[in-house]
Design a protein around this motif. Structure first.
Motif, mmCIF file in Angstrom:
data_model
loop_
_atom_site.group_PDB
_atom_site.id
_atom_site.type_symbol
_atom_site.label_atom_id
_atom_site.label_comp_id
_atom_site.label_asym_id
_atom_site.label_seq_id
_atom_site.Cartn_x
_atom_site.Cartn_y
_atom_site.Cartn_z
ATOM 1 N N THR A 82 0.862 -1.171 0.000
ATOM 2 C CA THR A 82 0.000 0.000 0.000
ATOM 3 C C THR A 82 0.899 1.221 0.000
ATOM 4 O OG1 THR A 82 -1.698 -1.179 1.243
ATOM 5 C CG2 THR A 82 -1.846 1.227 1.215
ATOM 6 N N ALA A 83 0.650 2.095 -0.939
ATOM 7 C CA ALA A 83 1.427 3.323 -1.041
ATOM 8 C C ALA A 83 0.446 4.490 -1.093
ATOM 9 C CB ALA A 83 2.307 3.287 -2.279
ATOM 10 N N TYR A 84 0.970 5.691 -0.901
ATOM 11 C CA TYR A 84 0.086 6.842 -0.714
ATOM 12 C C TYR A 84 0.484 8.034 -1.575
ATOM 13 C CZ TYR A 84 -1.350 4.146 3.310
ATOM 14 O OH TYR A 84 -1.820 3.139 4.111
ATOM 15 N N TYR A 85 -0.546 8.723 -2.049
ATOM 16 C CA TYR A 85 -0.438 10.024 -2.705
ATOM 17 C C TYR A 85 -1.169 11.031 -1.822
ATOM 18 C CZ TYR A 85 0.477 7.921 -7.361
ATOM 19 O OH TYR A 85 0.998 7.253 -8.434
ATOM 20 N N SER A 86 -0.806 12.290 -1.913
ATOM 21 C CA SER A 86 -1.638 13.346 -1.350
ATOM 22 C C SER A 86 -2.872 13.455 -2.232
ATOM 23 C CB SER A 86 -0.883 14.678 -1.355
ATOM 24 O OG SER A 86 -1.798 15.738 -1.127
ATOM 25 N N ALA A 87 -4.038 13.584 -1.627
ATOM 26 C CA ALA A 87 -5.271 13.704 -2.406
ATOM 27 C C ALA A 87 -5.246 14.970 -3.266
ATOM 28 C CB ALA A 87 -6.479 13.720 -1.473
#
Length: 137
Positions: A82-87
């Motif tokens: 699981t990786a993340y971006y800023s919305a």
């Protein structure tokens, strides 16, 4: 959702990055391990914060495949993470990551050319216990 120093640090990392960051850790999205390594804190605590931020809509969680070190196998294995971006910057970051990936071949060629030029300048090679010799001789 309460604003904390950790959340601000995560958003700053996800929203304010540069080509230097791409060279060091690659383009977003970034997983909890990468984010924790950059902002500090335990991976578990950062992951918990990221999950809460995703529920609040501040970040977007995506699943992707990544090579990770496996101590048992003593090598890298591909694994879903699981990786993340800023919305707020996800679309821009996705486009920037594509440009970065598209330019990888050219960056590699440039780096190789620079290394070959540096090593072809006939710099003395130092070998412990021996007189200096020149490269290529």
């Amino acid at each position: 959702m309460r604003d904390t120093q950790r959340k601000r640090a995560i958003l700053r990392m996800l929203e304010q990055h540069s080509q230097r960051d791409y060279q060091e850790i690659g383009p977003p999205p970034w997983n909890a391990t990468t984010i924790a390594g950059q902002i500090g804190g335990s991976v578990q605590s950062v992951a918990r914060t990221l999950r809460a931020m995703a529920k609040a809509g501040q970040v977007v969680a995506v699943q992707h495949r990544e090579e990770v070190w496996n101590a048992i196998a003593q090598g890298f294995i591909e694994r879903r993470v699981t990786a993340y971006y800023s919305a707020s910057t996800m679309e821009h970051d996705m486009a920037a990551a594509k440009l970065w990936a598209d330019g990888a071949g050219e960056r590699s060629r440039r780096a190789l050319d620079e290394m070959q030029a540096a090593f072809s300048e006939q710099q003395p090679l130092l070998v412990e216990g021996h007189e200096p010799r020149h490269a290529g001789r």
